[in-house]
Design an enzyme around this catalytic site. Sequence first.
Site, short mmCIF file in Angstrom:
data_model
loop_
_atom_site.label_atom_id
_atom_site.label_comp_id
_atom_site.label_asym_id
_atom_site.label_seq_id
_atom_site.Cartn_x
_atom_site.Cartn_y
_atom_site.Cartn_z
N HIS A 324 0.86 -1.18 0.00
CA HIS A 324 0.00 0.00 0.00
C HIS A 324 0.90 1.23 0.00
O HIS A 324 2.07 1.16 0.42
CB HIS A 324 -0.87 0.03 1.26
CG HIS A 324 -1.94 -1.01 1.28
ND1 HIS A 324 -2.94 -1.08 0.35
CD2 HIS A 324 -2.17 -2.03 2.16
CE1 HIS A 324 -3.75 -2.08 0.63
NE2 HIS A 324 -3.31 -2.68 1.72
N CYS A 367 -0.15 2.51 -4.38
CA CYS A 367 -0.95 3.70 -4.67
C CYS A 367 -0.14 4.96 -4.45
O CYS A 367 0.73 5.02 -3.60
CB CYS A 367 -2.19 3.74 -3.80
SG CYS A 367 -3.45 2.58 -4.31
#
Length: 513
Positions: A324, A367
């Site tokens: 992430h 991301c």
Amino acid sequence: MLECGMLEQDRRALRKRSTILCKQLVVDELLIQSLQADEILTESMAESIMAEQTSQKRSWRLLMLLPKRGPKAFSSFCSALRETEQHHLCELITQLPEKDGKEPLAEQVDEPQAGHQVKQTAAKRKEMSSSVDGEELSEVSSTSSCLHPESAIRRLIPVRGEDREGAKQKTKKRRSDKQTDKFGDSPFPLPTQEGIAAKRARTQESMEFSLDADSPLNTPVLPCTPDFYLSHCQKSYRMKSSPRGYALVISNVTFNPHTAPDLDPRKGGEVDDEVLRKVFTELDYVVTVHRDLSAQGMRTCIENFSRQPDHQTVDSCVVCLLSHGVEGAIYGTDGQLLQLDWVFGTFDNAHCPLLQNKPKMFFIQACRGEEMDCGVEQIDGPVRTCSPSCEQHDAGREGQGDAGSRQRGDHGRTRIKLPQRSDMICGFASLKGTAAMRNTKRGSWFIQEINTAFRQQARDTHVADILVQVNSRIKEREGYAPGTAHHRCKEMSEFTSSLCKDLYLFPKYQPQY
């Protein structure tokens, strides 16, 4: 020795459903291992099946072999279908003749449960976080225009070197875990977007549609020819060491629920790191994979890797970070951030002199923000793009410099100076501020396309152009989630480069001088 062939009624059942099986059957490593464990397939048979370039060709080769593998082959095949959660195909080939007219129902048997499971997963995540990231993705066949979409639901379960019995036990555990989550009445598993803690309210569940519902491309890397090497080696980076270099893959899949409660598991991340391990091994890199590291663990691992004395004898290096993320940083499993600028600095000309003047490749699957790229309508464009797909958010940050060249000079002579950073190229799964997509069954869009492009193009294409091709492929993909904010979602990858020459990997070619 196997007893003669398959029973005639079983042979007829396979023959009758062969068209549907070829289109819908997912022949992955777990299914093959299950058949090997039952001694239906030999090692050479398994290798010949997995060497086929497409899912349909793998299915066709398996269906050609099964009738010759004894009377137990059919029941073993059905068991393997259940273990890989292709229940609709098992029902299809075992249904009684009088039910033939209701074939679509047989295909739909397990679908409501799959949809229920994902809805509950999404509901649980909503309670944990309001991030946009997490709905599970399913896969739908590219031929869905002529098939029932429900019948195309598949699940790819990656197997990473466990023994066959261990793989079977893991599958049984997954199935028992899933049976505890039953809800909703959608026939589809829904998508997940991986993301960051509490970014914005998660919208409804959505699902992925993909025109290429195969497992990750596993065809051999195409070799460079001697003529190509001789005509390009003088104007490109030196690339003749064996191994070509060392590759580090850090993949964070499961996050600490206490210190990082808002970071969902990156389902499909285990597919990505295995894909990267395989492709870079074939490209003649010594690959090290680390899973689930804290921010400090990643820092220590990267520092140790950058200081390896073996870098002196090779011509390049690769670093892949999958987690992430936010703009400029990625998360450790403890919820702490590791700054990407620090990562690039670790390999720059000052901190990593053994890699001066050598190309350093970085690939960031994470991301770089929480914004969903909804795309825009193309003026006078086609009705839809050619290759839709939708995955979870992954973010990373753009790499700026590159670590640089080796200083050369004799004593008593002024040494050539190098920039702080040079000779780097970094591919990012998404643009600044946007989410990256990851399929929970087949891995991320970006890593899928990296794998395919390097396998097919590295023989005669330099790395910057390969990443342009990856951009082109990512641009064509889009999500399919009618009625949700994720319908027709888009992603756009990018790369930054401070390479000073063309970077060819010259795969499978070893100069004789």
